[in-house]
Design a protein around this motif. Structure first.
Motif, mmCIF file in Angstrom:
data_model
loop_
_atom_site.group_PDB
_atom_site.id
_atom_site.type_symbol
_atom_site.label_atom_id
_atom_site.label_comp_id
_atom_site.label_asym_id
_atom_site.label_seq_id
_atom_site.Cartn_x
_atom_site.Cartn_y
_atom_site.Cartn_z
ATOM 1 N N LEU A 9 0.836 -1.200 0.000
ATOM 2 C CA LEU A 9 0.000 0.000 0.000
ATOM 3 C C LEU A 9 0.870 1.248 0.000
ATOM 4 C CD1 LEU A 9 -2.769 -0.919 2.584
ATOM 5 C CD2 LEU A 9 -2.921 -0.951 0.084
ATOM 6 N N THR A 52 -5.936 1.777 -2.287
ATOM 7 C CA THR A 52 -6.868 0.765 -1.791
ATOM 8 C C THR A 52 -8.040 0.485 -2.732
ATOM 9 O OG1 THR A 52 -8.071 2.448 -0.536
ATOM 10 C CG2 THR A 52 -6.310 1.248 0.615
ATOM 11 N N ASP A 53 -8.206 1.265 -3.781
ATOM 12 C CA ASP A 53 -9.272 1.014 -4.747
ATOM 13 C C ASP A 53 -8.869 -0.160 -5.639
ATOM 14 O OD1 ASP A 53 -10.169 1.771 -7.819
ATOM 15 O OD2 ASP A 53 -11.767 2.033 -6.325
ATOM 16 N N PRO A 54 -9.633 -1.259 -5.635
ATOM 17 C CA PRO A 54 -9.251 -2.438 -6.417
ATOM 18 C C PRO A 54 -9.071 -2.170 -7.909
ATOM 19 C CG PRO A 54 -10.918 -3.042 -4.811
ATOM 20 C CD PRO A 54 -10.812 -1.538 -4.793
ATOM 21 N N ALA A 57 -5.829 -0.229 -8.317
ATOM 22 C CA ALA A 57 -4.712 -1.113 -7.975
ATOM 23 C C ALA A 57 -4.442 -2.102 -9.100
ATOM 24 C CB ALA A 57 -4.997 -1.842 -6.669
ATOM 25 N N GLU A 58 -5.507 -2.672 -9.659
ATOM 26 C CA GLU A 58 -5.337 -3.610 -10.773
ATOM 27 C C GLU A 58 -4.662 -2.921 -11.958
ATOM 28 O OE1 GLU A 58 -7.854 -6.298 -13.929
ATOM 29 O OE2 GLU A 58 -8.762 -5.926 -11.965
ATOM 30 N N VAL A 79 -1.836 -5.028 2.691
ATOM 31 C CA VAL A 79 -2.849 -5.470 1.731
ATOM 32 C C VAL A 79 -3.586 -6.686 2.281
ATOM 33 C CG1 VAL A 79 -3.227 -6.425 -0.585
ATOM 34 C CG2 VAL A 79 -1.544 -4.604 -0.256
ATOM 35 N N HIS A 85 -9.460 -4.835 3.191
ATOM 36 C CA HIS A 85 -8.719 -4.962 1.939
ATOM 37 C C HIS A 85 -8.826 -6.364 1.334
ATOM 38 C CE1 HIS A 85 -6.076 -1.532 3.601
ATOM 39 N NE2 HIS A 85 -7.140 -1.066 3.007
ATOM 40 N N LEU A 88 -9.459 -6.283 -2.372
ATOM 41 C CA LEU A 88 -8.229 -5.818 -3.017
ATOM 42 C C LEU A 88 -7.221 -6.959 -3.134
ATOM 43 C CD1 LEU A 88 -6.318 -3.570 -4.058
ATOM 44 C CD2 LEU A 88 -5.744 -3.128 -1.654
ATOM 45 N N ARG A 91 -8.301 -9.523 -5.683
ATOM 46 C CA ARG A 91 -8.151 -8.984 -7.036
ATOM 47 C C ARG A 91 -6.698 -9.059 -7.488
ATOM 48 N NH1 ARG A 91 -11.588 -4.975 -8.687
ATOM 49 N NH2 ARG A 91 -11.328 -4.410 -10.829
#
Length: 122
Positions: A9, A52-54, A57-58, A79, A85, A88, A91
């Motif tokens: 993170l 932290t937004d999936p 982050a992806e 994470v 999370h 997250l 994902r």
């Protein structure tokens, strides 16, 4: 040599009210020291700090994966160990497995345990 993707993170994305005694400056310093320890140990590691937004982050992970190939992904405790999370973490695992068949995983508990986590699998 195996190239390692270290995922954690970004210090600016953490709610420090849940971590007494920790702040963004301190965590940033600890991450930088952990990265320096990886270099000093001779590892070929690429750092990937995420929010932290999936979805975001992806996207960030996919961009970093274009710098590969990567044989090992180290996913940080921030994470994995925080219940909010979970999505997250799922994902990230699914993106890594789908885009990088055969990738192995290791997990640290703090920036200071990253070298030991990697040594378990390299």
């Amino acid at each position: 040599m195996t190239t390692i993707l270290t995922i954690g993170l970004h210090p600016s994305s953490i709610d420090y009210t849940k971590h007494p005694g920790l702040d963004e400056t301190t965590l940033t310093t600890r991450i930088e020291q952990g990265d320096a320890a990886l270099r000093a140990a001779g590892f070929d590691a690429v750092s990937c700090l995420i929010g932290t937004d999936p979805d975001e982050a992806e996207k960030t992970i996919r961009e970093r994966l274009s710098e590969g190939p990567f044989g090992l992904a180290m996913i940080g405790g921030g994470v994995r160990m925080t219940p909010e999370h979970t999505v997250l973490f799922e994902r990230l695992i699914n993106v890594l497995v789908t885009t990088t068949p055969g990738i192995r995983f290791c997990f640290n508990t703090t920036p200071e345990t990253t070298v030991d986590a990697i040594r378990r699998w390299i």
